[in-house]
Design an enzyme around this catalytic site. Structure first.
Site, PDB file in Angstrom:
ATOM      1  N   GLU A 110       0.784  -1.240   0.000  1.00  0.00           N
ATOM      2  CA  GLU A 110       0.000   0.000   0.000  1.00  0.00           C
ATOM      3  C   GLU A 110       0.819   1.296   0.000  1.00  0.00           C
ATOM      4  O   GLU A 110       0.509   2.219   0.746  1.00  0.00           O
ATOM      5  CB  GLU A 110      -0.947   0.015   1.213  1.00  0.00           C
ATOM      6  CG  GLU A 110      -1.961  -1.098   1.163  1.00  0.00           C
ATOM      7  CD  GLU A 110      -2.867  -1.120   2.383  1.00  0.00           C
ATOM      8  OE1 GLU A 110      -4.072  -1.282   2.194  1.00  0.00           O
ATOM      9  OE2 GLU A 110      -2.375  -0.996   3.522  1.00  0.00           O
TER      10      GLU A 110
HETATM   11  C1  ACM Z   1      -2.195  -5.171   4.439  1.00  0.00           C
HETATM   12  O1  ACM Z   1      -3.280  -5.595   4.888  1.00  0.00           O
HETATM   13  N1  ACM Z   1      -2.055  -3.897   4.139  1.00  0.00           N
HETATM   14  C2  ACM Z   1      -1.060  -6.043   4.243  1.00  0.00           C
END
Ligand code: ACM
Length: 493
Positions: free
Chosen positions: A305
């Site tokens: 992310e």
């Molecule tokens: C995640 O849940 N961002 C690995």
């Protein structure tokens, strides 16, 4: 399949049909020298189960009237955790009317024998405790069975983490991955970089607790875990999820100004900058210190992310981190997004988001990587069970016990052969999970389902069977004093 309620289901269980072993206060636990630590764990677990205080001895008294629980290791029971060799975890448990024998090639295997033994202790007809005469021979399907625990958004104390370790060991799960850094806080002391915990150790997500582990705390957790067969994997999440670091060190941002503390639940806004001269030394200091503090063979470098980063910068930073991690001698692990960064082989990629492409992972595995399975729709334990669950979130849908049970780790990413699947890791993210009662409520009973998916033979997995075997485990959770959820479809006692 058998009359015993064992979770995860063993490979082979033979009821001998002879009289049971009576577990009473005359029983002595006798352990090989290398098994003394497991013997102490056994005394504690059996005391918690029955209220009995059993002595631990190093040599058998050998008299006719003694009944013993023996822990046996081969003389040269060497443990090579890096090898991911499942035979290190195999065990044999034999119960006759006067002797219980736990044998394995490693202390870890003995812990798994103990986990099976604990589940076989049942009330006898005369009010005491008995263990049925049985021979169990067992080995896991996958070498990695774990839980990733977010201690950033909400901090959990050393004692709480130890209780989570107890739960993992109960179901023969061998890995505790600690998510130690994120936007909202920094949870591990880094000698030489003490400002990280001085400044970002006192921040947390809104509603969550703050805190951090000192070097001594982290060593204490790992020692406790190792005695129970559990390896700790630390995570430094980068290059996104780094606001707690840029909040401390303005030099990590182009303006030179520290970013404000963040206690919200948004993801993907923070980042590091590969071209800033202080970035590489920062990565080096943190990764080297984490590796130095870590007993086990792995280090997790995050990679998820980084939504605000351009792909070139992302790839450059993940490559930098992978190289530093590799130089420490640890094997690096990263979230699935890093599979597209063209890293050298032998990485372990952790699949979590079913919404993203899986092709990068298949390609990275074909070039020497391996896969760890954490699909959010099955084993993200921050997902609510249903609309009434008072904690957690639902971005990947509701995840009930049955959803955590009915899936196969080898069919998630097409083109990856079973031998390149290292195993299963559940996760628990704590933006909306505050306090330890909420934590164990989200783990139990789903943790046991993930454990069985990781341990038991593929053909043996059957929901009705699991639902029957998991029901009596609530007595153990009550004995441990931990909160749990009454999932539907199980006739809870
Ligand atoms: C995640 O849940 N961002 C690995």
């Amino acid at each position: 399949m058998n009359a015993l309620n064992l979770v995860p289901l063993p490979v082979s269980v033979d009821l001998l049909g002879t009289p049971p072993f009576a577990l009473d206060d005359k029983v002595v636990i006798v352990a090989d020298p290398a098994a003394t630590e497991v013997a102490e764990v056994a005394a504690k677990v059996l005391s918690q189960t029955t209220g009995l205080t059993l002595p631990v001895a190093s040599t058998s008294e050998g008299g006719d009237n003694t009944r013993e629980i023996r822990l046996v290791l081969p003389p040269q029971g060497a443990v090579d955790e890096g090898a991911l060799d499942m035979s290190d975890e195999a065990y044999r448990l034999e119960v006759t009317s006067d002797l219980v024998t736990l044998s394995a090639t490693t202390p870890r295997g003995l812990n798994w024998a103990l986990a099976t033994l604990r589940q076989m202790v049942t009330p006898g007809e005369d009010g005491g405790w008995v263990i049925p005469a049985v021979l169990v021979e067992d080995v896991p399907r996958f070498p990695w069975r774990g839980l990733s625990m977010d201690v950033v958004r909400s901090f959990y104390t050393v004692d709480e983490v130890k209780t989570v370790v107890d739960l993992l060991a109960t179901y023969k799960m061998n890995t505790l991955h600690l998510h130690l850094t994120d936007d909202q806080g920094w949870r591990l002391e880094i000698p030489g970089r003490e400002a990280l915990t001085e400044i970002s150790g006192v921040t947390a997500g809104a509603g969550g607790d703050a805190g951090f582990y000192t070097v001594e705390d982290f060593a204490d957790i790992q020692h406790y875990a190792a005695a129970r067969g559990v390896t700790v994997v630390p995570e430094f999440d980068l290059p996104g999820h780094t606001n707690a670091a840029t909040h401390v060190y303005g030099e990590l941002t182009p303006s030179g100004e520290p970013t404000p503390a963040y206690d919200g639940a948004k993801v993907g806004f923070s980042k590091l900058y590969p071209d800033l001269p202080p970035t590489e030394p920062f990565l080096r200091d943190v990764i080297n210190s984490m590796a130095e503090q870590t007993v086990g063979p792995y280090i997790h470098i995050g990679g998820d992310e980084a939504l605000e980063m351009d792909l070139g910068n992302y790839n450059e930073l993940v490559t930098m981190a992978e190289k530093i991690a590799r130089e420490t001698g640890k094997r690096p692990v990263a979230w699935q997004e890093a599979a597209g960064a063209g890293l050298p082989g032998n990485m372990i990629y952790q699949f979590w988001d079913p919404r993203l492409t899986r092709e990068d992972m298949a390609k990275a595995v074909s070039e020497g990587g391996q896969l760890l399975l954490s699909p959010a729709n099955h084993v993200y334990f921050d997902m609510q069970y249903d609309a009434d669950t008072p904690h957690g979130q639902d971005w990947s849908g509701y995840v009930e016990l049955r959803d955590s049970y009915e899936w196969d780790p080898v069919t998630q990413v097409e083109g990856v052969p079973e031998e390149d699947v290292v195993g299963v890791e559940a996760t628990v993210w704590t933006e909306y999970i505050h306090g330890f009662d909420a934590m164990t409520y989200m783990l139990l009973p789903r943790l046991a389902a993930a454990a069985e998916v990781g341990w038991s033979a593929r053909g043996a997995l059957e929901w009705e069977s699991f639902a029957g075997r998991i029901a009596p485990e609530s007595a153990w959770w009550n004995a441990m004093g931990v909160n749990w959820h009454r999932s539907p479809g199980v006739d809870w006692k």
